[in-house]
Design an enzyme around this catalytic site. Structure first.
Site, PDB file in Angstrom:
ATOM      1  N   SER A  28     -27.281  59.949 -39.152  1.00 23.30           N
ATOM      2  CA  SER A  28     -28.502  59.418 -38.527  1.00 23.30           C
ATOM      3  C   SER A  28     -28.399  59.388 -37.000  1.00 23.30           C
ATOM      4  CB  SER A  28     -28.784  58.005 -39.045  1.00 23.30           C
ATOM      5  OG  SER A  28     -28.853  58.001 -40.455  1.00 23.30           O
ATOM      6  N   VAL A 157     -14.109  63.240 -46.879  1.00 25.38           N
ATOM      7  CA  VAL A 157     -13.263  62.351 -47.669  1.00 25.38           C
ATOM      8  C   VAL A 157     -13.625  62.568 -49.136  1.00 25.38           C
ATOM      9  CG1 VAL A 157     -12.838  59.925 -48.222  1.00 25.38           C
ATOM     10  CG2 VAL A 157     -12.980  60.665 -45.836  1.00 25.38           C
ATOM     11  N   HIS A 208     -37.783  58.614 -42.568  1.00 26.99           N
ATOM     12  CA  HIS A 208     -38.606  58.081 -41.495  1.00 26.99           C
ATOM     13  C   HIS A 208     -39.203  59.247 -40.723  1.00 26.99           C
ATOM     14  CE1 HIS A 208     -39.831  55.825 -38.022  1.00 26.99           C
ATOM     15  NE2 HIS A 208     -39.055  56.543 -37.262  1.00 26.99           N
ATOM     16  N   TYR A 239     -43.592  53.911 -32.613  1.00 31.87           N
ATOM     17  CA  TYR A 239     -42.920  53.825 -31.311  1.00 31.87           C
ATOM     18  C   TYR A 239     -42.965  55.184 -30.629  1.00 31.87           C
ATOM     19  CZ  TYR A 239     -39.104  55.996 -33.809  1.00 31.87           C
ATOM     20  OH  TYR A 239     -38.372  56.875 -34.562  1.00 31.87           O
ATOM     21  N   TYR A 511     -16.891  14.291 -45.799  1.00 33.57           N
ATOM     22  CA  TYR A 511     -17.616  15.314 -45.037  1.00 33.57           C
ATOM     23  C   TYR A 511     -16.624  15.944 -44.068  1.00 33.57           C
ATOM     24  CZ  TYR A 511     -20.904  17.394 -41.720  1.00 33.57           C
ATOM     25  OH  TYR A 511     -21.587  18.266 -40.907  1.00 33.57           O
ATOM     26  N   ASP A 524     -19.924  23.467 -42.624  1.00 36.85           N
ATOM     27  CA  ASP A 524     -19.673  22.040 -42.871  1.00 36.85           C
ATOM     28  C   ASP A 524     -19.817  21.807 -44.366  1.00 36.85           C
ATOM     29  OD1 ASP A 524     -22.466  22.194 -42.995  1.00 36.85           O
ATOM     30  OD2 ASP A 524     -22.752  20.213 -42.107  1.00 36.85           O
ATOM     31  N   LEU A 624     -27.074  14.373 -58.434  1.00 35.42           N
ATOM     32  CA  LEU A 624     -26.684  14.314 -59.851  1.00 35.42           C
ATOM     33  C   LEU A 624     -26.558  15.735 -60.375  1.00 35.42           C
ATOM     34  CD1 LEU A 624     -29.216  11.500 -60.846  1.00 35.42           C
ATOM     35  CD2 LEU A 624     -26.757  11.210 -60.359  1.00 35.42           C
TER      36      LEU A 624
HETATM   37  N1  THG Z   1     -24.777  17.984 -50.218  1.00 30.93           N
HETATM   38  C1  THG Z   1     -23.554  18.368 -50.586  1.00 30.93           C
HETATM   39  N2  THG Z   1     -22.837  19.226 -49.859  1.00 30.93           N
HETATM   40  C2  THG Z   1     -23.365  19.758 -48.723  1.00 30.93           C
HETATM   41  C3  THG Z   1     -24.629  19.370 -48.280  1.00 30.93           C
HETATM   42  C4  THG Z   1     -25.360  18.461 -49.079  1.00 30.93           C
HETATM   43  N3  THG Z   1     -22.645  20.665 -48.016  1.00 30.93           N
HETATM   44  C5  THG Z   1     -23.302  21.422 -46.986  1.00 30.93           C
HETATM   45  C6  THG Z   1     -24.221  20.553 -46.194  1.00 30.93           C
HETATM   46  N4  THG Z   1     -25.127  19.873 -47.099  1.00 30.93           N
HETATM   47  C7  THG Z   1     -23.385  19.537 -45.465  1.00 30.93           C
HETATM   48  N5  THG Z   1     -24.127  18.678 -44.606  1.00 30.93           N
HETATM   49  C8  THG Z   1     -24.119  17.306 -44.709  1.00 30.93           C
HETATM   50  C9  THG Z   1     -24.368  16.583 -43.555  1.00 30.93           C
HETATM   51  C10 THG Z   1     -24.297  15.194 -43.584  1.00 30.93           C
HETATM   52  C11 THG Z   1     -24.029  14.534 -44.766  1.00 30.93           C
HETATM   53  C12 THG Z   1     -23.844  15.254 -45.922  1.00 30.93           C
HETATM   54  C13 THG Z   1     -23.870  16.660 -45.891  1.00 30.93           C
HETATM   55  C14 THG Z   1     -23.883  13.042 -44.778  1.00 30.93           C
HETATM   56  N6  THG Z   1     -23.206  12.474 -43.756  1.00 30.93           N
HETATM   57  C15 THG Z   1     -22.982  11.033 -43.621  1.00 30.93           C
HETATM   58  C16 THG Z   1     -23.227  10.579 -42.189  1.00 30.93           C
HETATM   59  O1  THG Z   1     -23.137  11.404 -41.285  1.00 30.93           O
HETATM   60  O2  THG Z   1     -23.515   9.420 -42.038  1.00 30.93           O
HETATM   61  C17 THG Z   1     -21.605  10.616 -44.018  1.00 30.93           C
HETATM   62  C18 THG Z   1     -20.505  11.093 -43.145  1.00 30.93           C
HETATM   63  C19 THG Z   1     -19.168  10.482 -43.542  1.00 30.93           C
HETATM   64  O3  THG Z   1     -19.134   9.387 -44.086  1.00 30.93           O
HETATM   65  O4  THG Z   1     -18.166  11.184 -43.268  1.00 30.93           O
HETATM   66  O5  THG Z   1     -24.331  12.383 -45.668  1.00 30.93           O
HETATM   67  O6  THG Z   1     -26.516  18.109 -48.785  1.00 30.93           O
HETATM   68  N7  THG Z   1     -23.016  17.889 -51.714  1.00 30.93           N
END
Ligand code: THG
Length: 793
Positions: A28, A157, A208, A239, A511, A524, A624
């Site tokens: 391409s 190849v 294209h 374009y 967390y 995260d 849950l």
């Molecule tokens: N639920 C679960 N896992 C997750 C998410 C979720 N993983 C990815 C992403 N979402 C993670 N992000 C968060 C951000 C904040 C919180 C939870 C998931 C949270 N924090 C509290 C606070 O900041 O007050 C507690 C922090 C602590 O005590 O360390 O609740 O939605 N399962």
């Protein structure tokens, strides 16, 4: 380009093989018109384009630069497009790319062939231009050769030798090369080369239409390759670029023409090159008529060279970069166009040579796809759709139309009965709001929206958010990526991969952050320790699972299982959540019996549930989880028990607004590997003294130093959508990440990256929304903190 950069990084034992002649291989690249428009909604793609422009501009071929910085103009043929170009101007400003909106006459001054009466204006990027990509290839190859690389053209190849999940050698017609690392840069042939190694390359070749005209009288005597800015006319999916006295006109304005990779002509089978098929004028006629309307002098010329030229499309329009999941040592640098080529080569080379790329590649990572994406039926449909939409105005929330639905939760039937408005993510159908919640609007003032912010939105979203804060709601969290990490080595693996202390008793949730070696945030994560050697992780996507698997010891002491699809999850959140749950279970779910950030296996009615007491919306409640077959029963039990508590179903729209009010960051939108935890406001999740973990050394150096930039919370009167530039005294100072309206706080909310000196609470700034400056103020983060006593009740 990969070889260019590998050899510059000191990896010099590199061999480049191509089936075609060098440097014009017939891929391409050999036929591309070379236009480079850097602006892209993806910051990463803009950066890859910027680096590509820089690299091509450095390269000289026979005394001439391989890049012509003639600028680019995208014109608006409709008021909607003109409005969208204002947004684009904002995106370019956010990514620090200089741009300007031009009146029709100003466009015609730069491109005199253009009839200004046909347009509403143009979006001008002075640093865009045209690459001489075949020359650039030749020069890069020469430089790489001088550093030790070897190039072999006309060397197809024929096989990739793989054993024990690793690359061992490459077979060619000229012989075998032992190697532990292969980078597949075969463009549209990628799927065929991948197949030799047992690796899925999720792209599709598409035809294209591109044509070059006979010389224009208006350009007679032109000696420069190109002087006019390159031009896009997106309302007509076209374009244009000048080439000496002629013009090139490309069109996407036709039904997508997919080519099965097995049907790509063999080298030598086609007169010019294998990627050039016969021109199909019937697909081009409407575009050519439109071209002559926009640029009237084209009426006096004919098409000279016209082709159906093939290049790659992927399911999401983004490249495929990185090491494949299937075979260690088999890397992809695929689905790259010229615009991003040199930058993509650089980041892939860095990734190989240094272990990490210098840019965040979350949107380009070959490991981002869910399982269904590999199916030919999906790939074909999506590639066609991407081709079709390549120049469309795409709203950030706009879901794909087909194929849907691909994945549904067990609650789907109930959600449809509640008249959910569904959007799509990773194949999942996700309710955004429920029309049946319209009565919640009574007695509530939800500010109306217009334009861009009103799309994929209903005032019901606001009512659901408020009802969640006032009573209780069920949120379908099934699509939340999660994995089970088990085995005697599980704790040690998770300790090494994350920042927070995880050596806590079973029943605790933590967390925490996964970092790269430079301390950049890879994800995260919530980690629930359910047993000594059993952890449930809440994640942000497929890449997290790939990262866990790739770092797991090879001795079988840790198993990582993506359990997302076989389970389902309901977020039961709101001040009445406990009153809904307690009557259904003999387990004690009082604050004393089931504290914040605790996890436990319980029964809800007959349903075995893993309950995590946390919420992304900042309310009392639980996630849950149960296996899919119990899902419907769980929903119905909670729904019935919630009747007297005012339970509603809440959609993604309310969910997003609530989490923003609570200040919870969303990985990928608010922060990514470019950012460290201190800048992102996540220092609380880092325990430097817990022992070694990936990224610790980098953070230890920065610990205690004031960050130079910060993720800040801004408030404003209206609503913006994300990626808008933030200005201080008129100067571009940062950009918005996520934004929404905070229904409980009664303000628009926009998180934004800002230099530290502008991060102080009370600083007055402006967010530029479709060229309209909106006053915004740096505000407390988070804005909303439900009183702890309510959380603890
Ligand atoms: N639920 C679960 N896992 C997750 C998410 C979720 N993983 C990815 C992403 N979402 C993670 N992000 C968060 C951000 C904040 C919180 C939870 C998931 C949270 N924090 C509290 C606070 O900041 O007050 C507690 C922090 C602590 O005590 O360390 O609740 O939605 N399962």
């Amino acid at each position: 380009s990969v070889t260019d950069h590998l050899t510059r990084l000191g990896v010099t034992d590199v061999v480049v093989l191509d089936q075609g002649p060098l440097p014009a291989t017939g891929g391409s690249t050999s036929h591309a018109p070379g236009a480079m428009f850097q602006t892209n909604p993806s910051k990463t793609m803009t950066e890859l384009a910027r680096q590509s422009v820089q690299r091509f501009a450095e390269l000289e071929h026979e005394g001439r630069s391989c890049f012509y910085p003639v600028g680019s103009i995208e014109v608006a043929g409709t008021p909607e497009r003109w409005h969208d170009l204002m947004r684009k101007h904002g995106i370019a400003t956010s990514w620090q790319l200089e741009s300007e909106l031009l009146a029709p006459e100003q466009v015609a001054e730069k491109i005199p062939l253009l009839d200004p009466a046909t347009i509403h204006g143009g979006f001008y990027v002075p640093t865009d231009g045209v690459a001489k990509q075949v020359f650039a290839c030749a020069v890069m190859a020469d430089e790489a050769r001088s550093r030790g690389a070897r190039f072999y053209g006309e060397t197809p190849v024929t096989g990739i030798d793989v054993s024990d999940g690793r690359v061992r050698a490459v077979e060619t017609l000229q012989g075998r090369i032992e190697t532990e690392l292969v980078v597949c840069c075969a463009g549209i042939w990628g799927p065929l080369i991948g197949r030799m190694a047992g690796v899925q390359v999720s792209l599709f070749p598409v035809e294209h239409l591109l044509a070059w005209t006979t010389p224009l009288r208006e350009l007679a005597g032109e000696t420069e390759e190109i002087r006019h800015p390159i031009l896009r006319h997106q309302d007509a999916a076209m374009y244009f670029r000048q080439r000496g006295e002629c013009y090139g006109v490309g069109s996407y304005q036709h039904d997508p023409l997919l080519v099965d990779p097995d049907q790509i002509p063999k080298v030598g089978e086609r007169p010019v090159m294998p990627t050039m098929l016969d021109f199909t004028p019937e697909h081009y006629a409407p575009a050519w008529a439109e071209a002559r309307r926009l640029l009237p002098p084209l009426a006096n010329v004919e098409l000279d060279e016209a082709m159906n030229a093939m290049f790659s499309f992927t399911p999401d329009g983004m490249p495929l970069l990185g090491e494949s999941e299937e075979v260690a040592g088999f890397w992809l640098a695929e689905a790259i166009w010229i615009t991003h080529a040199a930058g993509a080569g650089k980041v892939v080379a860095e990734w190989i040579a240094k272990g990490a790329p210098s840019l965040d590649l979350r949107e380009c990572d070959v490991r981002r796809f869910e399982a269904h994406v590999a199916s030919p039926a999906y790939l074909r449909r999506r590639a066609a759709q991407q081709y079709d939409e390549v120049y469309d105005i795409i709203h950030p929330l706009q879901p794909m139309e087909e194929p849907r639905p691909v994945r549904v939760s067990p609650f789907y039937g109930r959600e449809r009965a509640l008249e959910a408005f569904f959007l799509e993510a990773n194949g999942w159908e996700r309710p955004h709001w429920y029309e049946r919640n319209a009565p919640l609007l009574e007695g509530r003032e939800i500010p109306e929206r217009d334009g861009w912010a009103a799309r994929f939105w209903s005032p019901i979203v606001g009512a659901e958010a408020l009802a969640t804060r006032e009573a209780v709601a069920l949120y379908d969290m099934t699509s939340l990526k999660h994995a089970d990490v088990t085995g005697p080595g599980a704790l040690a693996l998770l300790q090494r991969l994350t920042t927070n202390e995880l050596d806590r008793p079973p029943g605790y949730v933590t967390y925490t952050l996964m970092l790269d070696e430079r301390g950049g945030i890879l994800s995260d994560v919530t980690v629930a320790r359910l047993d000594e050697n059993r952890f449930q992780l809440g994640l942000n996507g497929r890449r997290d699972i790939a990262w866990l698997e790739r770092n797991a010891p090879g001795d079988g002491s840790v198993q990582v299982r993506d359990s997302t699809g076989e389970t389902c999850c309901i977020g039961l959140w709101g001040p009445n959540a406990r009153d809904v749950l307690q009557p259904l279970t003999e387990d004690d779910v009082s604050h004393e019996g089931f504290g914040f950030f605790r996890a436990r296996d319980i029964y809800v009615g007959q349903v075995p549930v893993t309950a995590l007491r946390l919420s992304y919306v900042g309310e009392l409640g639980w996630e849950l989880y149960t296996s899919a077959e119990f899902g419907l029963r769980l929903w119905d039990l909670l729904w019935d028990s919630g009747h007297d508590q005012g339970v509603i179903a809440g959609g993604r729209g309310a969910f997003s607004a609530l989490r923003l009010e609570k200040g919870y960051r969303s990985w990928g939108a608010d922060m990514w590997s470019e950012h460290d935890p201190y800048e992102a406001g996540l220092a609380f999740a880092v325990k430097l003294d817990k022992g070694d973990f990936i990224g610790r050394d980098a953070l230890a150096e920065r610990d205690g130093q004031a960050p130079t930039r910060k993720l800040c919370c801004l408030t404003l009167d209206g609503v913006v959508m994300g990626k808008e530039p933030v200005r201080a005294n008129g100067d571009a100072a940062g950009f918005v990440t996520s934004a929404d309206y905070g229904y409980s706080v009664g303000r628009g909310i926009a998180y934004a990256w800002l230099p530290a000196e502008l991060a102080a609470e009370g600083t007055d700034l402006e967010i530029e929304y479709f060229c309209d400056p909106q006053p915004a103020t740096v505000s407390p983060d988070p804005l909303f903190d439900p009183e702890m006593k309510r959380m603890r009740r």
